[in-house]
Enzyme design. Structure first.
Site, mmCIF file in Angstrom:
data_model
loop_
_atom_site.group_PDB
_atom_site.id
_atom_site.type_symbol
_atom_site.label_atom_id
_atom_site.label_comp_id
_atom_site.label_asym_id
_atom_site.label_seq_id
_atom_site.Cartn_x
_atom_site.Cartn_y
_atom_site.Cartn_z
ATOM 1 N N CYS A 1 1.490 3.857 11.771
ATOM 2 C CA CYS A 1 2.531 3.481 10.716
ATOM 3 C C CYS A 1 2.699 4.575 9.753
ATOM 4 O O CYS A 1 1.764 5.588 9.851
ATOM 5 C CB CYS A 1 2.092 2.196 10.186
ATOM 6 S SG CYS A 1 0.570 2.310 9.038
ATOM 7 N N HIS B 1 0.706 -1.212 -0.171
ATOM 8 C CA HIS B 1 -0.183 0.079 0.040
ATOM 9 C C HIS B 1 0.979 1.198 -0.002
ATOM 10 O O HIS B 1 1.892 1.192 0.500
ATOM 11 C CB HIS B 1 -0.862 0.081 1.127
ATOM 12 C CG HIS B 1 -0.150 -0.019 2.542
ATOM 13 N ND1 HIS B 1 0.389 -1.204 3.058
ATOM 14 C CD2 HIS B 1 0.062 0.820 3.400
ATOM 15 C CE1 HIS B 1 0.988 -0.902 4.189
ATOM 16 N NE2 HIS B 1 0.848 0.381 4.454
#
Length: 700
Positions: free
Chosen positions: A219, A65
């Site tokens: 993250c 991603h």
């Protein structure tokens, strides 16, 4: 708003053998649907994110991603591999691959749906349904959570008819359970996008007063790992009879946990790969600080660890902010990667000073000529109608801004290592570096020393009564004294001696082979970009102007020409091959055009700090070429500064510009080549430039 995933974005027979091939196959479907505008640019962003940390998860899941400017809207593509593809997960290859693409400014609604999907991936019922699905349409519906039909994704197309549609006798069969989680995507998405800190989890009766944990997950992208870690911790808490309240600091924003909830908590878990925002809220409690993947892969261990710390009374120091790379074994960061992150923190805060000060100085030279640096203080002499006074004003403001470069660099390197307690000794060490003339390199050393000293002091256990004065009195006092001692008496003398020795050596080369001298000066100007070697070469050249002769004027010309190469080369590289650089670096490249043209070598520091092993050798090669050509062409210069704004004072101006162009071309070609060859290793991924948290980007 388009659907996040459609049947055209589903491949139930993904034949790719590597993660790169899998990402390309799924990205091609996105491009075909018009959701990705530049396939190669998007794949480069995916690879940069993958290089930061493997995206494989336990349970056979891969979630490559990224955020990318080449994505038009948040999009999800799904592939199922029969053979499995290695995404770096501890338990082996992944058979379920989700390629998540978010635009650089993705809207919160779609990002909320993505975060909901991330939570569902922790549900074995949901992933089991994906493994048995036979139709792309129903698979896409299952992932979207579109009502009852989604729960039937694993049924054969004709199964209902063949069974006589006998569904009533089994109202609570497994298909219904499979539909339960994704059946209400809007509700789930909202609960993920805006965490529910004040809502208690499913009640437990294991103990009258359950152990309570507050947690932070984050993250670099804030899309997948953030929410998967939250889900994993919450489920592990339920299994252990522990209340877990998670604040997800993700892309869809974050809602702070209730201060009273934090005050009442028995322990804290930080599962993060970027700096925790407002970390001081959790000071003084038993704390476990790890990388985000640890929160996904071993939540039960983290809960047990924080309970053990609470049992023995171990607490974190006030305002302690150890970065996850210092404690999280699962992040995969070695010392070199942690060092790079510390340096990038300092550079990110320094860049605005470089841009503001450098551009002001450049404007001053453009308006007032090369003698503007000799103008008296505008506080004592300023004429409103004279352009020279305005030029002097701009130059003196820019010089003040430039005076902060080394202290800011040192201060925020220490901040990246030890949070706010590192600022005072870091700034003090950086200011001392200026005082003893050890420049940019001295600032780096000062920042690292300050951070290390503060981290050492913070590890000393102190009585609770003293904890309140530690961050405001004890830590600044002790760390500043230690860093000052080291900088004045340990670091300063060796670097000063090195500078003197180099100056004497260069003086001995004068009159010898001019081209070799030009090569050496070019290498020195480009090695540390304003540091001791750069300053030795520059001081050697300026010293020769006191009693100018043809040789000293040639040296001055070669030094200034070589010093212009690094920022100009980085600016050109970000223009011709922008996809090799982060968004922040591309923005810095725009300012580097002016900084390089103004002979401000520091304009290349952000690039060198982010990727020194590729940028510095490339800059040195170009600087050596330019220095040699300038000496060979016999170019001369009577001004000690000014860049292209003093071209009228240059002997052989056209050949001089040709020498600069040649060096810029060499440096640009080398840095593009070296960055283009960079390939992340499956087992030991190379760090990619981080996207900006404090002004610095992080691909995610």
């Amino acid at each position: 708003m388009s659907e996040l995933i459609t049947a055209e974005l589903v491949d139930l027979d993904l034949s790719a053998e590597t993660k790169e091939a899998a990402a390309r196959s799924l990205a091609e479907r996105m491009a075909a649907s018009g959701r990705v505008t530049d396939l190669e640019g998007f794949l480069a962003d995916v690879a940069a994110r993958e290089a930061q940390m493997p995206t494989g998860l336990d349970g056979g899941i891969g979630i490559p991603h990224c955020r990318s400017e080449h994505v038009t809207e948040p999009t999800l593509a799904f592939g199922r591999s029969a053979a499995g593809i290695d995404f770096g997960a501890p338990d082996g290859p992944a058979d379920l691959i989700f390629l998540i693409a978010a635009p650089a400014g993705g809207d919160a609604d779609h990002l909320s749906i993505l975060s909901t999907l991330a939570r569902h991936l922790m549900d074995e019922t949901f992933t089991g349904a994906l493994r048995t699905a036979t139709a792309p349409e129903r698979t896409a519906a299952l992932i979207r959570g579109d009502g009852p039909g989604a729960g039937e994704a694993d049924a054969e197309p004709g199964a209902a008819a063949e069974s006589g549609a006998e569904v009533e006798p089994e109202p609570a069969t497994e298909p219904s359970a499979q539909a339960a989680e994704p059946a209400e995507p809007d509700r789930d998405a909202q609960s993920v996008a805006v965490p529910r800190p004040t809502a208690a989890p499913t009640p437990f009766t294991a103990t009258p007063a359950p152990f309570r944990i507050v947690a932070i997950t984050s993250c670099p992208t804030g899309i997948a790992h953030t929410y998967m870690a939250a889900e994993s911790l919450e489920k592990a808490g339920q299994a252990a009879g522990v209340e877990v309240f998670v604040e997800t600091q993700g892309s869809a924003g974050f809602q702070r946990l209730d201060p009273q909830l934090i005050a009442d908590a028995d322990g804290v878990i930080f599962a993060h790969d970027v700096e925790v925002r407002e970390k001081e809220r959790f000071a003084g409690k038993p704390t476990v600080d790890v990388g985000v993947k640890a929160g996904i892969n071993r939540p039960a261990e983290l809960i047990a660890e924080v309970r053990q710390k609470a049992a023995v009374g171990e607490t974190s120091a006030p305002a302690r902010a150890a970065a996850p790379m210092d404690k999280g074994a699962d992040t995969g960061d070695n010392f070199a990667t942690r060092l790079r992150k510390w340096l990038m923190t300092g550079v990110s805060y320094m860049v605005p000073f470089v841009a503001a000060g450098g551009l002001l100085i450049a404007l001053a030279f453009a308006i007032g000529g090369y003698t503007v640096n000799k103008a008296p203080s505008v506080a004592e002499h300023f004429l409103w109608t004279e352009s020279a006074s305005w030029a002097a004003l701009l130059f003196q403001i820019g010089s003040v801004a430039f005076g902060f470069l080394v202290p800011v660099l040192a201060g925020f390197i220490a901040y990246g290592m030890a949070d706010r307690p590192g600022l005072v000794p870091g700034f003090v060490g950086g200011a001392i570096a200026l005082t003893i003339n050890v420049g940019f390199l001295g600032g780096l050393i000062a920042g690292l020393l300050a951070g290390a000293v503060v981290m050492a002091v913070q590890r000393v256990r102190v009585p609770p009564v003293l904890r309140g004065i530690m961050p405001v009195v004890v830590i600044p006092l002790i760390s500043s004294a230690v860093v000052g001692f080291l900088m004045f008496l340990v670091v300063g003398k060796p670097i000063a001696a090195l500078q003197k020795g180099l100056t004497d050596w260069l003086s001995g080369l004068t009159g010898a082979n001019a081209i070799i001298l030009g090569v050496l000066l070019g290498l020195m100007m480009c090695f540390d970009l304003g540091g001791p070697l750069n300053k030795v070469a520059y001081a050697f050249a300026v010293g020769g102007l006191a009693n100018p002769n043809e040789g000293s004027l040639k040296v001055m010309a070669a030094v200034m020409a070589a010093g212009m190469v690094p920022p100009l080369a980085m600016a050109l590289a970000t223009t011709v091959r922008g996809r090799l650089f982060t968004k922040a670096e591309r923005e810095n490249g725009k300012a580097a055009w002016v900084l390089g043209a103004s002979f401000i070598t520091e304009g290349a520091i952000p690039f060198a700090a982010a990727d020194p092993l590729r940028v510095i050798p490339s800059a040195m090669a170009g600087g050596a070429v330019t220095g040699a050509l300038s000496m060979a062409f016999g170019c001369t210069l009577r001004a000690p500064h000014g860049g292209i704004f003093v071209v009228p004072l240059i002997g052989q101006p056209f050949l001089y510009l040709l020498a600069i162009a040649a060096g810029v071309g060499v440096s640009t070609a080398l840095v593009v080549l070296l960055k283009g060859l960079r390939k992340p290793s499956p087992t030991h991924p190379a760090p990619a430039p981080a996207d900006d948290e404090a002004g610095v980007p992080a691909a995610a």
